[in-house]
Scaffold this motif. Structure first.
Motif, short mmCIF file in Angstrom:
data_model
loop_
_atom_site.label_atom_id
_atom_site.label_comp_id
_atom_site.label_asym_id
_atom_site.label_seq_id
_atom_site.Cartn_x
_atom_site.Cartn_y
_atom_site.Cartn_z
N ALA A 330 0.63 -1.28 0.04
CA ALA A 330 0.43 0.02 -0.20
C ALA A 330 0.80 1.45 0.30
O ALA A 330 0.71 2.58 -0.94
CB ALA A 330 -1.19 0.15 0.84
N VAL A 331 1.72 1.10 1.11
CA VAL A 331 2.73 2.65 1.05
C VAL A 331 3.66 2.58 -0.62
O VAL A 331 3.88 3.65 -0.70
CB VAL A 331 3.91 2.58 1.97
N SER A 332 3.85 1.38 -1.41
CA SER A 332 4.40 1.72 -2.54
C SER A 332 3.20 1.87 -3.51
O SER A 332 3.55 2.75 -4.13
CB SER A 332 4.76 0.12 -2.99
N TRP A 333 2.43 1.76 -3.47
CA TRP A 333 1.40 2.25 -5.20
C TRP A 333 1.24 3.56 -3.70
O TRP A 333 0.89 4.47 -4.84
CB TRP A 333 0.05 1.30 -3.74
N LEU A 334 0.70 4.31 -2.93
CA LEU A 334 0.69 5.19 -2.95
C LEU A 334 1.35 6.58 -2.60
O LEU A 334 1.90 7.57 -3.08
CB LEU A 334 0.14 5.66 -1.27
N GLY A 335 2.91 5.82 -2.62
CA GLY A 335 3.82 6.53 -2.27
C GLY A 335 4.48 7.29 -1.19
O GLY A 335 5.37 8.37 -0.69
N THR A 336 3.61 7.36 0.53
CA THR A 336 4.12 7.73 1.19
C THR A 336 3.27 6.37 2.40
O THR A 336 2.20 6.46 1.85
CB THR A 336 3.01 9.09 1.64
N GLU A 337 3.34 6.96 2.90
CA GLU A 337 3.51 6.07 4.61
C GLU A 337 2.08 6.80 5.05
O GLU A 337 0.93 5.91 5.63
CB GLU A 337 3.90 5.79 5.97
N GLU A 338 1.97 8.13 5.21
CA GLU A 338 1.19 8.81 5.36
C GLU A 338 -0.48 8.20 4.86
O GLU A 338 -1.49 8.32 3.87
CB GLU A 338 0.74 10.17 4.72
N GLY A 339 -1.67 8.25 6.28
CA GLY A 339 -2.82 7.60 5.89
C GLY A 339 -3.03 5.79 6.08
O GLY A 339 -4.24 5.19 6.19
N VAL A 340 -1.93 5.11 5.59
CA VAL A 340 -2.19 4.06 5.50
C VAL A 340 -2.05 3.26 7.41
O VAL A 340 -0.46 3.08 7.01
CB VAL A 340 -0.50 3.32 4.39
N GLY A 341 -2.48 2.78 7.39
CA GLY A 341 -2.26 1.18 8.38
C GLY A 341 -1.61 0.61 8.59
O GLY A 341 -1.01 0.12 7.93
N PRO A 342 -1.32 -0.57 10.03
CA PRO A 342 -0.50 -1.19 9.81
C PRO A 342 -0.89 -2.92 9.33
O PRO A 342 0.00 -3.52 9.14
CB PRO A 342 -0.63 -1.78 11.41
#
Length: 375
Positions: A330-342
């Motif tokens: 998910a982080v790779s898809w979005l390009g950021t960790e913001e908002g992505v849960g564990p």
């Protein structure tokens, strides 16, 4: 005693043997009267030949009437418009539904005249579709109050598999790889089952599948699946099928039934009566014999809650659990960790985050107080 040949030659014509009577009451509408008047000349044999066609992209301003047609009756009922017209030796009924869909039927004293008048009525009346390279033709079945079981087609945008593969977690993408490459010669099993939580991309995968299979398989979506297996007439119309305009009789057809949780969960046999049995009969019973029909079902149910008859070995062409992307994916898809849960995120949640909205529906960057009050 007269012989059989004499009986046949002296028998009255069918319209006289079975007199036609029309009874109307306050439940009938003007369009019912138009239908009855139109059928009269065909029923009596005055115009014993008929032909017709359904159109889905009528150009604005098209009358759908042959030249020199004289209008006898016209009615409007909601979005429906009905016109009865005639010429020498022929009669035409134009039934329009909304602004773009229509049915044109002609009766005449000869088949040649009926075909000629229909051709004149339709000449230049229908827009040609403008398919984009990414578009795929998809059919949509539903029961119309006016026409009964009906199929219409639309051009649906669908990405290529290599473009959307990253929308799915690795195990799902691996499972879908083989499905996208499937050909008509590889079909083994008639049921395609995609299950998993909402928002994980099951419907998107089916659109991509329709594009990947478009050379050998016609894809139709059933808009009222809860009615399909409880209406024998509707089921038979769909089982017999209707080919799209891309040609290719004998092509496979994939019927898509979305969110059919009640139909295939464990207690379905008790809850839905014969509906589950008819579904199974369509996939590998007598109803499906001789028909190249696949059934694709999406459901939010866990695999353990599905009826064992649905998931038994040999029945499913594919059975794929579509889950959320892992946190790393998910982080790779979005390009950021913001908002992505564990625990990662579903595809729908990722698109929401990309638009600046958290999965809970709040903006990721709240508007400061009073911002926007000044120009």
């Amino acid at each position: 005693m007269p012989n059989e040949r004499e009986d046949l030659t002296t028998a009255p014509p069918p319209q006289e043997a079975l007199p036609i009577r029309l009874t109307m009451d306050d439940a009938d509408s003007p369009s019912d009267v138009i239908d009855a008047l139109f059928l009269g000349r065909f029923a009596t044999g005055a115009q014993p030949f008929s032909t017709g066609r359904t159109l889905e992209r009528v150009k604005p301003g098209s009358t759908l009437l042959p030249p020199a047609a004289r209008v006898l009756r016209a009615a409007r009922e909601g979005e429906g418009r009905f016109t009865l017209a005639e010429g020498t030796g022929w009669t035409v009924l134009v039934s329009r539904y909304g602004s773009r869909n229509a049915q044109v039927t002609v009766t005449a004293v000869s088949q040649e005249l009926a075909d000629e008048r229909l051709s004149q009525a339709l000449e230049g009346a229908e827009d040609e579709p403008r398919p984009e390279p990414t578009d795929v033709t998809m059919g949509f079945w539903y029961v119309s109050p006016l026409r009964g079981p009906h199929r219409t087609t639309r051009q649906i945008a669908a990405g290529a598999w290599d473009e959307v593969r990253g929308n799915y977690t690795a195990p799902v993408a691996d499972a879908l790889d083989g499905l996208m490459k499937l050909t008509a010669d590889d079909v083994a099993g008639r049921l395609l089952l995609l299950h998993g939580p909402p928002g994980t991309g099951k419907t998107s995968a089916l659109r991509t599948l329709a594009r990947a299979w478009r050379d050998w398989c016609q894809v139709d979506c059933v808009l009222d699946p809860e009615r399909l297996f409880n209406d024998i007439g509707y089921l038979m119309d769909i089982a017999i099928g209707e080919d799209d305009e891309t040609g290719g009789q004998g092509r496979w057809r994939l019927l898509l039934l979305e969110d059919c949780d009640e139909l295939i969960r464990g207690e379905a046999k008790h809850a839905t009566g014969q509906a589950l049995s008819r579904l199974l009969n369509l996939t590998d019973g007598l109803l499906g014999q001789g028909r190249k029909v696949l059934v694709g079902i999406t459901t939010n149910e866990d695999l353990e809650r599905l009826h064992p008859a649905v998931v038994r070995p040999g029945r499913c062409l594919a059975r794929v659990e579509v889950g959320p992307l892992s946190r790393t994916e998910a982080v790779s898809w979005l390009g950021t960790e913001e908002g992505v849960g564990p625990n990662g995120a579903t595809l729908a949640e990722l698109y929401a985050l990309r638009r600046g909205v958290t999965p809970a529906g709040t903006p990721t960057h709240p508007t400061p107080p009073h911002e926007g009050l000044y120009l």
